[in-house]
Design an enzyme around this catalytic site. Sequence first.
Site, short mmCIF file in Angstrom:
data_model
loop_
_atom_site.label_atom_id
_atom_site.label_comp_id
_atom_site.label_asym_id
_atom_site.label_seq_id
_atom_site.Cartn_x
_atom_site.Cartn_y
_atom_site.Cartn_z
N ASP A 49 0.64 -1.75 0.40
CA ASP A 49 -0.31 -0.13 0.04
C ASP A 49 0.75 1.22 0.06
O ASP A 49 0.12 2.50 -0.40
CB ASP A 49 -1.22 0.47 1.24
CG ASP A 49 -0.63 0.03 2.51
OD1 ASP A 49 0.81 0.18 2.34
OD2 ASP A 49 -1.14 0.11 3.90
N SER A 50 2.06 1.09 -0.12
CA SER A 50 2.85 2.28 -0.30
C SER A 50 2.46 2.76 -1.76
O SER A 50 3.09 3.81 -1.65
CB SER A 50 4.36 1.98 0.23
OG SER A 50 5.52 0.77 -1.05
N ASP A 88 -1.05 -6.41 -0.49
CA ASP A 88 -1.85 -5.40 0.45
C ASP A 88 -3.27 -5.12 0.57
O ASP A 88 -4.06 -4.63 -0.31
CB ASP A 88 -0.80 -4.44 1.07
CG ASP A 88 0.34 -4.44 1.77
OD1 ASP A 88 0.57 -5.25 2.34
OD2 ASP A 88 0.92 -3.27 1.72
N LYS A 118 -1.59 -9.21 2.27
CA LYS A 118 -0.78 -8.87 3.66
C LYS A 118 -1.14 -8.35 4.60
O LYS A 118 -2.06 -7.40 4.06
CB LYS A 118 0.84 -8.30 3.19
CG LYS A 118 1.51 -7.90 4.64
CD LYS A 118 2.83 -7.53 4.60
CE LYS A 118 3.25 -5.71 3.44
NZ LYS A 118 2.46 -4.79 4.25
N GLU A 120 -1.64 -6.41 8.46
CA GLU A 120 -0.49 -5.47 9.25
C GLU A 120 -0.97 -5.88 11.28
O GLU A 120 -2.58 -5.76 10.76
CB GLU A 120 -0.09 -3.78 9.35
CG GLU A 120 0.40 -3.32 8.31
CD GLU A 120 -0.04 -2.10 8.00
OE1 GLU A 120 -0.10 -1.10 8.93
OE2 GLU A 120 1.35 -1.03 7.35
N GLU A 187 9.26 -4.81 9.94
CA GLU A 187 9.67 -3.31 9.94
C GLU A 187 10.23 -3.07 11.10
O GLU A 187 9.66 -3.13 11.59
CB GLU A 187 8.54 -3.20 8.78
CG GLU A 187 9.15 -1.52 8.31
CD GLU A 187 7.21 -0.46 7.25
OE1 GLU A 187 6.76 -1.39 6.92
OE2 GLU A 187 8.20 0.65 6.95
O1 KIV Z 1 3.00 -1.36 1.84
C1 KIV Z 1 4.42 -1.71 1.73
O2 KIV Z 1 4.86 -0.86 1.11
C2 KIV Z 1 5.48 -1.99 2.66
C3 KIV Z 1 6.76 -2.84 2.85
C4 KIV Z 1 7.57 -1.80 3.66
C5 KIV Z 1 6.81 -4.35 3.45
O3 KIV Z 1 4.55 -3.40 3.44
#
Ligand code: KIV
Length: 272
Positions: A49-50, A88, A118, A120, A187
């Site tokens: 989600d970055s 994510d 993924k 969190e 992280e």
């Molecule tokens: O969103 C993302 O890119 C991440 C990584 C930094 C692990 O969760």
Amino acid sequence: MSKMAEIKRNTIRDIIAAKGQRKLVTLTAYTTPVAEILDRHCDLLLVGDSVGMVLHGMKDTTAVTLDMMIMHGKAVMRGSQKALVVVDLPFGSCEESPQVAYRSALRLMQETGCQAVKIEYNKFAAQTVEFLVERGIPVVGHIGLRPQYLNVDGGYRVAGKTDESKRELVQNAKQMAAAGCFAIVLEGVVSHIAGEVTHAVPVPTIGIGASTECDGQILVTDDMLGMFPRTPKFVRRYANLMETIDSAVKQYADDVKDQSFPSENEMYGVSR
Ligand code: KIV
């Protein structure tokens, strides 16, 4: 059988089997052309989600939507054949209940074709992971610094600095692994704690800002390629694409202005 069908995509079994044998190479990916390059070198690609900050100019990840993740997940799946692709679950798509998380994860998997999602860590995450895995959705856990929780955590904080935080990290990792996560992203974790966490779980840990003690590494691709002026402490820059693009575009602008572009060879004549 077509050539495409001969290339086998990594499975979660391949990822788990790497623990203690070799380091897992992973990067974030958001687009088809970049995924095509990364796929040659990576075991796993994360549609993180970055993407909201990297490609959409958002200030953090909290406004990233499920639809955005689906769009970028599809693009990465189109560009990859070998890497296991994880997408994510964005902020707000999985916290309300395991049922809501299931519906979000199902959309991610069915609409993108990705192999896993993924999530969190939060107090209810293990329950959610169990619910998803039981229903056929592989999950990567994410513990330590949690970007989606920056508002309750009071910013981006390195984890594992106190005894309590250390205990929590090991406990969170064990909980996520026991719930069925096949890998865990660590992280922003103090180096020696990353080692303790890694030894405490039977599944691979993938570190970002968490030392070589992890079973693999992940970076935000645009960070390691030098697409931003600021490089976080844990990032190694392998290229300086921002400068490369800037000088290429400056050259183009100069050429347009002085009319050296386009040249004869770059124009259509009647005979060609
Ligand atoms: O969103 C993302 O890119 C991440 C990584 C930094 C692990 O969760």
